[in-house]
Design a protein around this motif. Structure first.
Motif, PDB file in Angstrom:
ATOM      1  N   THR A 153       0.776  -1.120  -0.028  1.00  0.00           N
ATOM      2  CA  THR A 153       0.077  -0.156   0.156  1.00  0.00           C
ATOM      3  C   THR A 153       0.898   1.253  -0.054  1.00  0.00           C
ATOM      4  O   THR A 153       2.015   1.255   0.356  1.00  0.00           O
ATOM      5  CB  THR A 153      -0.912  -0.011   1.212  1.00  0.00           C
ATOM      6  OG1 THR A 153      -0.254  -0.318   2.526  1.00  0.00           O
ATOM      7  CG2 THR A 153      -1.927  -1.100   1.036  1.00  0.00           C
ATOM      8  N   PRO A 154       0.040   2.344  -0.593  1.00  0.00           N
ATOM      9  CA  PRO A 154       0.968   3.641  -0.492  1.00  0.00           C
ATOM     10  C   PRO A 154       1.011   4.471   0.857  1.00  0.00           C
ATOM     11  O   PRO A 154       0.347   4.075   1.531  1.00  0.00           O
ATOM     12  CB  PRO A 154       0.148   4.422  -1.642  1.00  0.00           C
ATOM     13  CG  PRO A 154      -1.153   3.915  -1.426  1.00  0.00           C
ATOM     14  CD  PRO A 154      -1.254   2.357  -0.762  1.00  0.00           C
ATOM     15  N   ASN A 156      -0.104   7.819   0.733  1.00  0.00           N
ATOM     16  CA  ASN A 156      -1.036   9.173   0.859  1.00  0.00           C
ATOM     17  C   ASN A 156      -2.210   8.939   1.638  1.00  0.00           C
ATOM     18  O   ASN A 156      -2.874   9.785   2.163  1.00  0.00           O
ATOM     19  CB  ASN A 156      -1.259   9.468  -0.677  1.00  0.00           C
ATOM     20  CG  ASN A 156      -1.987   8.454  -1.396  1.00  0.00           C
ATOM     21  OD1 ASN A 156      -1.906   7.234  -1.105  1.00  0.00           O
ATOM     22  ND2 ASN A 156      -2.818   8.921  -2.285  1.00  0.00           N
ATOM     23  N   MET A 161      -6.364   2.874   2.535  1.00  0.00           N
ATOM     24  CA  MET A 161      -6.018   2.105   1.529  1.00  0.00           C
ATOM     25  C   MET A 161      -5.716   0.621   1.817  1.00  0.00           C
ATOM     26  O   MET A 161      -6.039  -0.297   1.297  1.00  0.00           O
ATOM     27  CB  MET A 161      -4.722   2.354   0.786  1.00  0.00           C
ATOM     28  CG  MET A 161      -4.806   3.810   0.156  1.00  0.00           C
ATOM     29  SD  MET A 161      -6.067   3.921  -1.271  1.00  0.00           S
ATOM     30  CE  MET A 161      -7.230   4.632  -0.233  1.00  0.00           C
ATOM     31  N   ARG A 164      -9.587  -0.907   2.714  1.00  0.00           N
ATOM     32  CA  ARG A 164     -10.420  -1.188   1.445  1.00  0.00           C
ATOM     33  C   ARG A 164      -9.859  -2.831   0.964  1.00  0.00           C
ATOM     34  O   ARG A 164     -10.681  -3.300   0.516  1.00  0.00           O
ATOM     35  CB  ARG A 164      -9.856  -0.097   0.419  1.00  0.00           C
ATOM     36  CG  ARG A 164     -11.003   0.313  -0.384  1.00  0.00           C
ATOM     37  CD  ARG A 164     -10.738   1.746  -0.963  1.00  0.00           C
ATOM     38  NE  ARG A 164      -9.661   1.921  -2.092  1.00  0.00           N
ATOM     39  CZ  ARG A 164      -9.511   2.941  -2.784  1.00  0.00           C
ATOM     40  NH1 ARG A 164     -10.253   4.044  -2.592  1.00  0.00           N
ATOM     41  NH2 ARG A 164      -8.443   3.043  -3.518  1.00  0.00           N
ATOM     42  N   PHE A 230      -2.231  -4.537  -5.029  1.00  0.00           N
ATOM     43  CA  PHE A 230      -1.408  -3.424  -4.903  1.00  0.00           C
ATOM     44  C   PHE A 230      -1.985  -2.084  -5.183  1.00  0.00           C
ATOM     45  O   PHE A 230      -2.831  -1.845  -6.164  1.00  0.00           O
ATOM     46  CB  PHE A 230      -0.173  -3.515  -6.013  1.00  0.00           C
ATOM     47  CG  PHE A 230       0.876  -2.360  -6.080  1.00  0.00           C
ATOM     48  CD1 PHE A 230       0.594  -1.587  -7.033  1.00  0.00           C
ATOM     49  CD2 PHE A 230       1.612  -2.094  -5.006  1.00  0.00           C
ATOM     50  CE1 PHE A 230       1.490  -0.407  -7.221  1.00  0.00           C
ATOM     51  CE2 PHE A 230       2.536  -1.057  -5.237  1.00  0.00           C
ATOM     52  CZ  PHE A 230       2.292  -0.271  -6.373  1.00  0.00           C
ATOM     53  N   ARG A 235       4.135   2.465 -12.228  1.00  0.00           N
ATOM     54  CA  ARG A 235       5.367   1.929 -12.718  1.00  0.00           C
ATOM     55  C   ARG A 235       5.594   0.645 -11.745  1.00  0.00           C
ATOM     56  O   ARG A 235       5.999  -0.406 -12.171  1.00  0.00           O
ATOM     57  CB  ARG A 235       6.607   2.884 -12.394  1.00  0.00           C
ATOM     58  CG  ARG A 235       7.977   2.251 -12.675  1.00  0.00           C
ATOM     59  CD  ARG A 235       9.079   3.077 -11.964  1.00  0.00           C
ATOM     60  NE  ARG A 235       9.105   3.484 -10.430  1.00  0.00           N
ATOM     61  CZ  ARG A 235       9.643   2.618  -9.707  1.00  0.00           C
ATOM     62  NH1 ARG A 235      10.275   1.452 -10.210  1.00  0.00           N
ATOM     63  NH2 ARG A 235       9.658   2.545  -8.441  1.00  0.00           N
ATOM     64  N   LEU A 239       5.270  -3.857 -12.219  1.00  0.00           N
ATOM     65  CA  LEU A 239       6.438  -4.629 -12.198  1.00  0.00           C
ATOM     66  C   LEU A 239       5.920  -5.790 -11.207  1.00  0.00           C
ATOM     67  O   LEU A 239       6.094  -7.245 -11.606  1.00  0.00           O
ATOM     68  CB  LEU A 239       7.616  -4.003 -11.196  1.00  0.00           C
ATOM     69  CG  LEU A 239       8.432  -2.882 -11.797  1.00  0.00           C
ATOM     70  CD1 LEU A 239       9.344  -2.182 -10.788  1.00  0.00           C
ATOM     71  CD2 LEU A 239       9.126  -3.640 -12.825  1.00  0.00           C
ATOM     72  N   LEU A 240       5.020  -5.399 -10.307  1.00  0.00           N
ATOM     73  CA  LEU A 240       4.328  -6.573  -9.419  1.00  0.00           C
ATOM     74  C   LEU A 240       3.550  -7.505 -10.346  1.00  0.00           C
ATOM     75  O   LEU A 240       3.321  -8.671 -10.077  1.00  0.00           O
ATOM     76  CB  LEU A 240       3.496  -5.861  -8.373  1.00  0.00           C
ATOM     77  CG  LEU A 240       4.696  -5.325  -7.136  1.00  0.00           C
ATOM     78  CD1 LEU A 240       3.683  -4.362  -6.274  1.00  0.00           C
ATOM     79  CD2 LEU A 240       5.283  -6.321  -6.357  1.00  0.00           C
ATOM     80  N   GLU A 254      -4.520  -0.838  -8.100  1.00  0.00           N
ATOM     81  CA  GLU A 254      -4.968   0.355  -7.861  1.00  0.00           C
ATOM     82  C   GLU A 254      -3.831   1.203  -8.127  1.00  0.00           C
ATOM     83  O   GLU A 254      -3.052   1.212  -7.424  1.00  0.00           O
ATOM     84  CB  GLU A 254      -5.710   0.643  -6.788  1.00  0.00           C
ATOM     85  CG  GLU A 254      -6.920  -0.405  -6.312  1.00  0.00           C
ATOM     86  CD  GLU A 254      -8.237   0.045  -7.111  1.00  0.00           C
ATOM     87  OE1 GLU A 254      -9.122  -0.806  -7.146  1.00  0.00           O
ATOM     88  OE2 GLU A 254      -8.178   1.354  -7.780  1.00  0.00           O
ATOM     89  N   LEU A 255      -3.815   1.880  -9.463  1.00  0.00           N
ATOM     90  CA  LEU A 255      -2.636   2.836  -9.733  1.00  0.00           C
ATOM     91  C   LEU A 255      -2.824   4.028 -10.030  1.00  0.00           C
ATOM     92  O   LEU A 255      -3.765   4.691  -9.596  1.00  0.00           O
ATOM     93  CB  LEU A 255      -2.049   1.938 -11.187  1.00  0.00           C
ATOM     94  CG  LEU A 255      -1.759   0.431 -10.972  1.00  0.00           C
ATOM     95  CD1 LEU A 255      -1.478  -0.174 -12.420  1.00  0.00           C
ATOM     96  CD2 LEU A 255      -1.052  -0.132  -9.666  1.00  0.00           C
ATOM     97  N   CYS A 288      -4.891   9.887  -6.038  1.00  0.00           N
ATOM     98  CA  CYS A 288      -5.111   9.325  -7.275  1.00  0.00           C
ATOM     99  C   CYS A 288      -5.973   9.795  -7.966  1.00  0.00           C
ATOM    100  O   CYS A 288      -6.101   9.557  -9.318  1.00  0.00           O
ATOM    101  CB  CYS A 288      -5.015   7.895  -6.902  1.00  0.00           C
ATOM    102  SG  CYS A 288      -6.511   7.223  -6.149  1.00  0.00           S
ATOM    103  N   GLU A 386       1.233  12.724 -13.829  1.00  0.00           N
ATOM    104  CA  GLU A 386       0.663  12.755 -12.826  1.00  0.00           C
ATOM    105  C   GLU A 386       1.474  13.544 -11.833  1.00  0.00           C
ATOM    106  O   GLU A 386       2.289  13.291 -11.313  1.00  0.00           O
ATOM    107  CB  GLU A 386       0.463  11.559 -11.863  1.00  0.00           C
ATOM    108  CG  GLU A 386      -0.622  11.351 -10.607  1.00  0.00           C
ATOM    109  CD  GLU A 386      -0.733   9.976 -10.164  1.00  0.00           C
ATOM    110  OE1 GLU A 386       0.460   9.326  -9.985  1.00  0.00           O
ATOM    111  OE2 GLU A 386      -1.802   9.770  -9.728  1.00  0.00           O
TER     112      GLU A 386
END
Ligand SMILES: NC(=O)c1ccc[n+]([C@@H]2O[C@H](COP(=O)([O-])OP(=O)(O)OC[C@H]3O[C@@H](n4cnc5c(N)ncnc54)[C@H](O)[C@@H]3O)[C@@H](O)[C@H]2O)c1
Ligand SMILES: O=C[C@H](O)CS(=O)(=O)O
Length: 485
Positions: A153-154, A156, A161, A164, A230, A235, A239-240, A254-255, A288, A386
């Motif tokens: 997870t990120p 932000n 996140m 969810r 993820f 990017r 990869l994942l 979720e990018l 996002c 972005e």
């Protein structure tokens, strides 16, 4: 600035135990509002990740065997515990991520809502009985939990996140290994504290921090782990997804996004300005689904730009998220400052005009003024990439067809927004825009009851809503014979 450390853990949570990294190495965690070190978390690698996956694998069968009601009961307790401790959890989130306290409480409430929603959905994992084409045989379809899930997870939204994903996983009967961003690990580790407090069985939830590529590789390659979910940059997502697919894992991605925000001449100007500010500057532009390109039709362009400037300068106040009155926290780090500055300088070098902001704010931390540029054009970086910061770029357009072409001219497809009061245009534009999420006369649309997911380079799968459970379930078809006539 002091904060409540009740839920702050500087160790990882594996198989119900709190431990350091095998190497004893650790990672500093920085407060983006002050630049001060808040604490450290373990720098774990493959061995710790494999142990966490083993723990989740051992916990899977007993967790799956619980009734939906039993799982739902524990999930409701988890949501209750989150809300009962929202102040401490919010202060921890503000300190590691920077967003204003009110936004942090909003995020945590949103996270609890996801867990509560999926506690209810747990009881609705229905199957089918299909009329058999053969006499004496029955056809049954059931849905079963995928198994051990790896979640990355990120920074932000360091709480919601996770919620969810965790909500859907627990409801489906899955167990989970979570790796949060090394920039905001404490809100994730707090889920280990909460899980212990409410009695979620050992190994169902595991949270570890450390070397992201190494942990990600172990998750993708370990046969005991059956799904990767993820949230983060396109990017890393690619990869994942590539590695996970090679090991035949289910994947949810979720990018990144590049949201167009379209204002037609007939729009309600005040509503459009309010929506643009909510979409663009929420979380200091670090979501996002932030408006990344603001397209304004010629007839309303100057009035919109003037009203936006007036409102931004009157209402948006950069400051420490713990300070009353601050509405804009810092961006996450110096790299973010560099990207915002790069996009701004590129726009100005290509004919854009700065009408508000444009500078770092304050002397401590990584604050950037809410910034507005007019005269933006499609050849600018801000149109293609972005920005992920408080930089609003206004583009002019003439016709509806032109706006749709401009809005769709991107490899991303997460969120888009448009403002109009013409009903026919609402349906034409809603259907023409190539995005997973559409805000019509609204700038913030996220809710746990609706599906959240992108198309194109913004990802695959949906989170939240009844659809969000499907990614954590496998469909099983059983044909029952030998029943006699
Ligand atoms: N679509 C969504 O729901 C959503 C939500 C939030 C953020 N995002 C996107 O996330 C990005 C910002 O978040 P970020 O900077 O944390 O993204 P990021 O991709 O840099 O990092 C996300 C997570 O991936 C980990 N990671 C980084 N490199 C990795 C690797 N090689 N292998 C495995 N894991 C790795 C990080 O440690 C972090 O936990 C933006 O692009 C934003 O649009 C999307
Ligand atoms: O950054 C991405 C988040 O999903 C934003 S939202 O709070 O869910 O809208």
């Amino acid at each position: 600035m002091s904060f409540d450390k009740t839920f702050m853990k500087e160790t990882v949570f594996i198989a119900g135990a709190w431990t350091a990294a095998d190497s004893k190495d650790s990672i500093d965690v920085i407060n983006p509002a002050t630049g001060e070190t808040i604490g450290t978390v373990p720098n774990c690698g493959r061995a710790e990740t494999a142990r966490a996956i083993d723990a989740a694998h051992a916990a899977f069968a007993p967790w799956k065997a619980k009734t939906a009601g039993e799982r739902a009961g524990l999930m409701q307790k988890l949501a209750d515990e989150i809300m009962a401790n929202i102040d401490a959890l919010a202060e921890l989130l503000v300190t590691e991520m920077g967003k204003p306290l009110a936004e942090a409480k909003g995020e945590i409430t949103g996270g609890a809502n996801y867990i509560r929603f999926f506690a209810e959905e747990a009881r609705r994992v229905y199957g089918d009985i299909i009329p058999s084409p053969w006499a004496g045989k029955k056809i049954m379809v059931t849905k079963e939990p995928v198994g051990v899930v790896g979640a990355i997870t990120p920074w932000n939204f360091p709480n919601s996140m996770i919620a969810r994903k965790l909500g859907a996983a627990l409801a489906a009967g899955c167990t989970m290994v979570i790796k949060p961003s090394e920039l905001t690990p404490f809100s994730a580790l707090a889920y280990g504290v909460l899980a212990e407090k409410v009695g979620i069985p050992t190994g169902v939830i595991n949270v570890l921090t450390g070397d992201a590529p190494v942990i990600g590789a172990e998750m993708c390659e370990n046969p005991k782990l059956r799904k990767m979910t993820f949230t983060g940059s396109t990017r890393v997502g690619k990869l994942l997804a590539s590695n996970a697919a090679g090991h035949m894992k289910k994947i949810s991605m979720e990018l990144g996004g590049n949201a167009p925000f379209i204002v037609f001449d007939d729009a309600d100007l005040d509503a459009a300005v309010a929506g643009a500010i909510a979409s663009k500057f929420r979380n200091s532009g670090q979501t996002c689904v932030c408006a990344n390109r603001i397209y304004v039709q010629s007839g309303i362009y100057d009035a919109f730009a003037a009203k936006l400037k007036e409102t931004v300068e009157a209402e948006l106040i950069p400051g420490n998220g713990m300070s009353a009155g601050s509405t804009q926290g810092p961006v996450i780090d110096d790299r973010a400052i560099s990207k915002i500055t790069d996009h701004l300088q590129d726009a100005l070098s290509k004919g854009g005009t700065l009408i508000s902001g444009g500078e770092r704010a304050g002397t401590a931390g990584t604050f950037f003024q809410p910034t507005i540029v007019t005269g933006a054009t499609s050849d600018m970086k801000i149109a293609r990439e972005e920005t992920f910061g408080p930089l609003a770029a206004l583009f002019r357009f003439e016709t509806e067809e032109e706006a749709i072409q401009l809005a769709n001219d991107t490899e991303y497809g997460l969120a888009c927004y448009f403002y109009t009061q013409q009903l026919g245009r609402v349906f034409r534009v809603m259907e023409a825009l190539e995005y997973g999420l559409v805000g019509v006369n609204e700038g913030v649309i996220t809710t746990e009851v609706a599906p959240f997911g992108g198309v194109k380079d913004s990802g695959m799968g949906n989170e939240g809503s009844k659809y969000g459970l499907d990614d954590y379930l496998n469909i099983k078809y059983s044909c029952i014979g030998g029943l006699g006539q």
